[in-house]
Scaffold this active site. Sequence first.
Site, PDB file in Angstrom:
ATOM      1  N   ARG A  91      13.553  89.215  59.173  1.00 32.02           N
ATOM      2  CA  ARG A  91      14.799  88.866  58.489  1.00 32.02           C
ATOM      3  C   ARG A  91      14.761  87.349  58.313  1.00 32.02           C
ATOM      4  O   ARG A  91      14.117  86.643  59.076  1.00 32.02           O
ATOM      5  CB  ARG A  91      16.002  89.270  59.328  1.00 32.02           C
ATOM      6  CG  ARG A  91      15.942  90.734  59.667  1.00 32.02           C
ATOM      7  CD  ARG A  91      17.277  91.414  59.531  1.00 32.02           C
ATOM      8  NE  ARG A  91      17.155  92.772  60.070  1.00 32.02           N
ATOM      9  CZ  ARG A  91      17.234  93.874  59.346  1.00 32.02           C
ATOM     10  NH1 ARG A  91      17.472  93.805  58.055  1.00 32.02           N
ATOM     11  NH2 ARG A  91      17.104  95.054  59.890  1.00 32.02           N
ATOM     12  N   GLY A 121      15.784  97.085  51.518  1.00 29.14           N
ATOM     13  CA  GLY A 121      17.095  97.689  51.342  1.00 29.14           C
ATOM     14  C   GLY A 121      18.009  96.875  50.451  1.00 29.14           C
ATOM     15  O   GLY A 121      17.562  95.953  49.747  1.00 29.14           O
ATOM     16  N   ASP A 169      17.422 111.019  45.404  1.00 28.56           N
ATOM     17  CA  ASP A 169      18.095 112.276  45.524  1.00 28.56           C
ATOM     18  C   ASP A 169      17.738 113.033  46.770  1.00 28.56           C
ATOM     19  O   ASP A 169      16.772 113.754  46.841  1.00 28.56           O
ATOM     20  CB  ASP A 169      17.781 113.140  44.309  1.00 28.56           C
ATOM     21  CG  ASP A 169      18.740 114.275  44.298  1.00 28.56           C
ATOM     22  OD1 ASP A 169      19.523 114.357  45.250  1.00 28.56           O
ATOM     23  OD2 ASP A 169      18.699 115.058  43.364  1.00 28.56           O
ATOM     24  N   ASN A 472       2.273 126.405  46.071  1.00 23.14           N
ATOM     25  CA  ASN A 472       3.068 125.816  44.985  1.00 23.14           C
ATOM     26  C   ASN A 472       2.554 126.244  43.608  1.00 23.14           C
ATOM     27  O   ASN A 472       2.402 125.427  42.713  1.00 23.14           O
ATOM     28  CB  ASN A 472       3.076 124.289  45.101  1.00 23.14           C
ATOM     29  CG  ASN A 472       4.206 123.667  44.308  1.00 23.14           C
ATOM     30  OD1 ASN A 472       5.246 124.296  44.100  1.00 23.14           O
ATOM     31  ND2 ASN A 472       4.019 122.446  43.837  1.00 23.14           N
ATOM     32  N   ARG A 507     -19.079 107.335  57.341  1.00 26.52           N
ATOM     33  CA  ARG A 507     -19.072 108.802  57.319  1.00 26.52           C
ATOM     34  C   ARG A 507     -18.191 109.330  56.189  1.00 26.52           C
ATOM     35  O   ARG A 507     -17.145 108.750  55.883  1.00 26.52           O
ATOM     36  CB  ARG A 507     -18.560 109.307  58.658  1.00 26.52           C
ATOM     37  CG  ARG A 507     -18.609 110.790  58.798  1.00 26.52           C
ATOM     38  CD  ARG A 507     -18.525 111.218  60.247  1.00 26.52           C
ATOM     39  NE  ARG A 507     -19.751 110.965  60.984  1.00 26.52           N
ATOM     40  CZ  ARG A 507     -19.858 111.079  62.301  1.00 26.52           C
ATOM     41  NH1 ARG A 507     -18.813 111.410  63.015  1.00 26.52           N
ATOM     42  NH2 ARG A 507     -21.006 110.857  62.908  1.00 26.52           N
ATOM     43  N   MET A 514      -6.612 125.362  51.092  1.00 28.36           N
ATOM     44  CA  MET A 514      -6.211 126.660  50.527  1.00 28.36           C
ATOM     45  C   MET A 514      -5.494 126.447  49.194  1.00 28.36           C
ATOM     46  O   MET A 514      -5.403 125.329  48.705  1.00 28.36           O
ATOM     47  CB  MET A 514      -5.261 127.362  51.497  1.00 28.36           C
ATOM     48  CG  MET A 514      -5.938 127.677  52.801  1.00 28.36           C
ATOM     49  SD  MET A 514      -5.410 129.172  53.613  1.00 28.36           S
ATOM     50  CE  MET A 514      -3.831 129.037  54.043  1.00 28.36           C
ATOM     51  N   GLY A 516      -5.593 129.251  46.639  1.00 30.39           N
ATOM     52  CA  GLY A 516      -6.084 130.161  45.604  1.00 30.39           C
ATOM     53  C   GLY A 516      -6.725 129.342  44.497  1.00 30.39           C
ATOM     54  O   GLY A 516      -7.570 128.485  44.747  1.00 30.39           O
ATOM     55  N   GLN A 605      -0.646 126.707  56.827  1.00 26.57           N
ATOM     56  CA  GLN A 605       0.654 127.359  56.621  1.00 26.57           C
ATOM     57  C   GLN A 605       1.721 126.660  57.435  1.00 26.57           C
ATOM     58  O   GLN A 605       2.901 126.898  57.252  1.00 26.57           O
ATOM     59  CB  GLN A 605       0.559 128.843  56.953  1.00 26.57           C
ATOM     60  CG  GLN A 605      -0.294 129.525  55.900  1.00 26.57           C
ATOM     61  CD  GLN A 605      -0.225 131.020  55.899  1.00 26.57           C
ATOM     62  OE1 GLN A 605       0.183 131.625  56.868  1.00 26.57           O
ATOM     63  NE2 GLN A 605      -0.629 131.613  54.799  1.00 26.57           N
ATOM     64  N   ARG A 676      -3.198 133.330  38.653  1.00 23.55           N
ATOM     65  CA  ARG A 676      -1.970 133.199  39.424  1.00 23.55           C
ATOM     66  C   ARG A 676      -1.510 131.754  39.534  1.00 23.55           C
ATOM     67  O   ARG A 676      -1.233 131.248  40.614  1.00 23.55           O
ATOM     68  CB  ARG A 676      -2.167 133.802  40.821  1.00 23.55           C
ATOM     69  CG  ARG A 676      -2.725 135.225  40.756  1.00 23.55           C
ATOM     70  CD  ARG A 676      -3.263 135.695  42.072  1.00 23.55           C
ATOM     71  NE  ARG A 676      -2.194 135.839  43.047  1.00 23.55           N
ATOM     72  CZ  ARG A 676      -1.337 136.841  43.072  1.00 23.55           C
ATOM     73  NH1 ARG A 676      -1.414 137.793  42.158  1.00 23.55           N
ATOM     74  NH2 ARG A 676      -0.406 136.903  43.968  1.00 23.55           N
TER      75      ARG A 676
HETATM   76  P1  ADP Z   1      17.940  95.282  54.095  1.00 22.92           P
HETATM   77  O1  ADP Z   1      17.163  94.737  52.945  1.00 22.92           O
HETATM   78  O2  ADP Z   1      17.187  96.345  54.802  1.00 22.92           O
HETATM   79  O3  ADP Z   1      19.329  95.674  53.696  1.00 22.92           O
HETATM   80  P2  ADP Z   1      18.975  92.824  55.312  1.00 22.92           P
HETATM   81  O4  ADP Z   1      20.344  93.058  54.854  1.00 22.92           O
HETATM   82  O5  ADP Z   1      18.765  92.359  56.705  1.00 22.92           O
HETATM   83  O6  ADP Z   1      18.057  94.132  55.202  1.00 22.92           O
HETATM   84  O7  ADP Z   1      18.299  91.789  54.335  1.00 22.92           O
HETATM   85  C1  ADP Z   1      16.962  91.366  54.500  1.00 22.92           C
HETATM   86  C2  ADP Z   1      16.802  89.931  54.096  1.00 22.92           C
HETATM   87  O8  ADP Z   1      17.193  89.769  52.734  1.00 22.92           O
HETATM   88  C3  ADP Z   1      17.690  88.977  54.842  1.00 22.92           C
HETATM   89  O9  ADP Z   1      17.134  88.601  56.078  1.00 22.92           O
HETATM   90  C4  ADP Z   1      17.750  87.801  53.870  1.00 22.92           C
HETATM   91  O10 ADP Z   1      16.600  87.024  53.964  1.00 22.92           O
HETATM   92  C5  ADP Z   1      17.766  88.492  52.531  1.00 22.92           C
HETATM   93  N1  ADP Z   1      19.155  88.628  52.065  1.00 22.92           N
HETATM   94  C6  ADP Z   1      20.045  89.605  52.370  1.00 22.92           C
HETATM   95  N2  ADP Z   1      21.239  89.380  51.779  1.00 22.92           N
HETATM   96  C7  ADP Z   1      21.107  88.231  51.095  1.00 22.92           C
HETATM   97  C8  ADP Z   1      21.994  87.433  50.276  1.00 22.92           C
HETATM   98  N3  ADP Z   1      23.248  87.791  50.046  1.00 22.92           N
HETATM   99  N4  ADP Z   1      21.501  86.306  49.728  1.00 22.92           N
HETATM  100  C9  ADP Z   1      20.220  85.932  49.942  1.00 22.92           C
HETATM  101  N5  ADP Z   1      19.361  86.619  50.705  1.00 22.92           N
HETATM  102  C10 ADP Z   1      19.788  87.745  51.274  1.00 22.92           C
END
Ligand code: ADP
Length: 720
Positions: A91, A121, A169, A472, A507, A514, A516, A605, A676
């Site tokens: 982070r 994220g 999804d 499948n 190696r 499997m 078919g 399986q 099939r």
């Molecule tokens: P995730 O991406 O999993 O939601 P975080 O929320 O901890 O995880 O964000 C990861 C990193 O992204 C943070 O440590 C920071 O460096 C950057 N980040 C998150 N939010 C902001 C923001 N509002 N402005 C700038 N950088 C951000």
Amino acid sequence: MAKQQDTRKLFEDLSGAGKSIGVLTSGGDAQGMNAAVRAVVRMGIYVGAKVYFIHEGYQGMVDGGDNIEEASWESVSSMLQVGGTVIGSARCKEFRSHEGRLKAAHQLVLRGITNLCVIGGDGSLTGANLFREEWSGLLEELVRQGLIDEEAAQNNSELHIVGMVGSIDNDFCGTDMTIGTDSMPPEDGWEEHMCQKLSENRADKKRLNIIIVAEGAIDCHNKPITTNHIKELVVSCLGFDTRVTILGHVQRGGTPSAFDRILASRMGVEAVLALLEASDSTPACVVSLCGNQAVRLPLMECVQMVSAYVSLIFCRSFENNLNTYKLLSYHKADSELPNSSFNVAVLNVGAPAAGMNAAVRSAVRVGIKEGHKMFAVNDGFEGFYKGQIKEITWGDVAGWTGQGGSILGTKRTLPAKHLDKIAEQIRIHNINALLVIGGFEAFECLLQLYEARTSHEDFCIPMCVLPATISNNVPGTDLSIGADTSLNAIVETCDRIKQSASGTKRRVFIIETMGGYCGYLASVGGLAAGADTVYIYEEPFDIRDLQSNVEHLTEKMKTGIQRGLVLRNENSNENFTTDFIYQLYSEEGKGVFDCRKNVLGHMQQGGAPSPFDRNFGTKIAAKAIQWISRKLKESYKNGKVFANTEDTACLLGMRRRTMAFQPVVQLKDETDFAHRIPKEQWWLKLRPLMKILAKYKTSYDVSDSGQLEPVTRVRPKKAD
Ligand code: ADP
């Protein structure tokens, strides 16, 4: 004849020459991040771009130095099976400040990196979006401070960003997602409600209750709901013995599933594609998968609605999950249930597949909730004509979700030879509708019953088939129940086999799968396990192909790669057997590598069904029963069910983004009955991806890659 103009968009026609792509993983680590990095690196290099690892997320971008390192093809070898993220994901507080982002911009300009692939994220994407918005301002500032010159600013004036998130999804794709913090808080009085449900379940002889509490769950007054609070409640109100288990990092650890790896590999291609197609006027985007279709979403929209984003993208499918879960977990008193007076029979057909039991459980319970009387048939149509049909109750299917195989018993017997007896059983038990869960035979069975409607009026009832087979190979669906569990078993074994020889000399493993005539398991398993070559029936090969494959592998082995993996589908070619291929590779590889072979057999399986198959089986069966209820109502006239139209004998399948009920008779044209398999198989399009990732030059059609679309539209369209 005039040559038809080729309108396909081909990956190899795109050029990344002169471009530099930085790839980073940021925020919490997740399954499949390494597979995504690997795919971005290799696809980037394939189109001629330079690709840089940015180690330790944004921190590495701010600090520069060794943290930003050029990636090579080999540097992502053996990375697929590793959990977490190999390139680090710290982070970074500094990146949240303007100063930090200025430093990061400087580091990128120094290396000419103006394309970023951010795997992380919503926090990471928020940061990325801000960075792009500020980019030109940051460059001006760097020029003013004399850290870069005008020319550098001009050469790097556009920053392109693509984000990668997991599958959108959750309805169809079992990747684990951090839902929970964003689900709708429960209403006041939830405590009493929960205790009441638990005691009703106990009264129903259910002795095990599982309560899942999401991290960060709150009530509608913003007060946290903790596991301990729930435990105290259950103990004090009901006196039940209660244990708390916190899953924590267990959820993150371990090797990524086959599905996660394939998803990540497909997304890697999409990301590189999106970066190559980006211009100053296109918005930064997020690539993802919806149903079975790659999509692009504008990153801005996602970010502007950070919380809404999660609710929109994840929660809608989550809400569906929650509703299905609610439907299945709680049994009302019989007096509260509607009574439809319809009898619905459920049976399994063909070979066992993991997730079949989850589907039966779901069908039985949803059926009971809809007011039907549910009947279980043992041993498929063999049991049917012999009269092995009994009512099945809510409690009978408790605990079925996680069990492998087929509890009902399953046989391959087709109904055609026993039509009179089957019709008689339908009359004896007054069966008004039929749900058949199974593989290719299940589809054939329904087709035979449909075609026998003209001679036997007893078959004029709503009938539905749910695809469930590891191979499948059922027409009308992209995926079938059980295939995911099987893929996982194959990929796990390939990982293990590859590791078994680590430390020894070079190696190559020749592995027979499997399926078919259907090359799904071999091809998709190969993609997930990082295979060098996969031989299947659908893509004919001759001795020249075999020769060039061996030579290719020999060349690769000389570059420091230690392991080779070759998959062969059991029916790929009757003369080029697994033994033949093993001997050919052994002979030709002499002095460079040695070979081992392995026929995977019935372990494919699978044992316990994967989370995906449990979910998929549960949801698809619930949908089928709701459809059956509708069809029963529509076809009930003059005190009798009479359904003789095509659309009352359907297969429920997943097609790209939709779940569709398709008349089985209409699927006949799409089917290669001799082998099939469906005549068209979507996953064949993934084969070039597998080849490219194995360092082959090949033609890759990307015409149907994701188009940019608004966030709100992203959800599988509901057919029917
Ligand atoms: P995730 O991406 O999993 O939601 P975080 O929320 O901890 O995880 O964000 C990861 C990193 O992204 C943070 O440590 C920071 O460096 C950057 N980040 C998150 N939010 C902001 C923001 N509002 N402005 C700038 N950088 C951000």
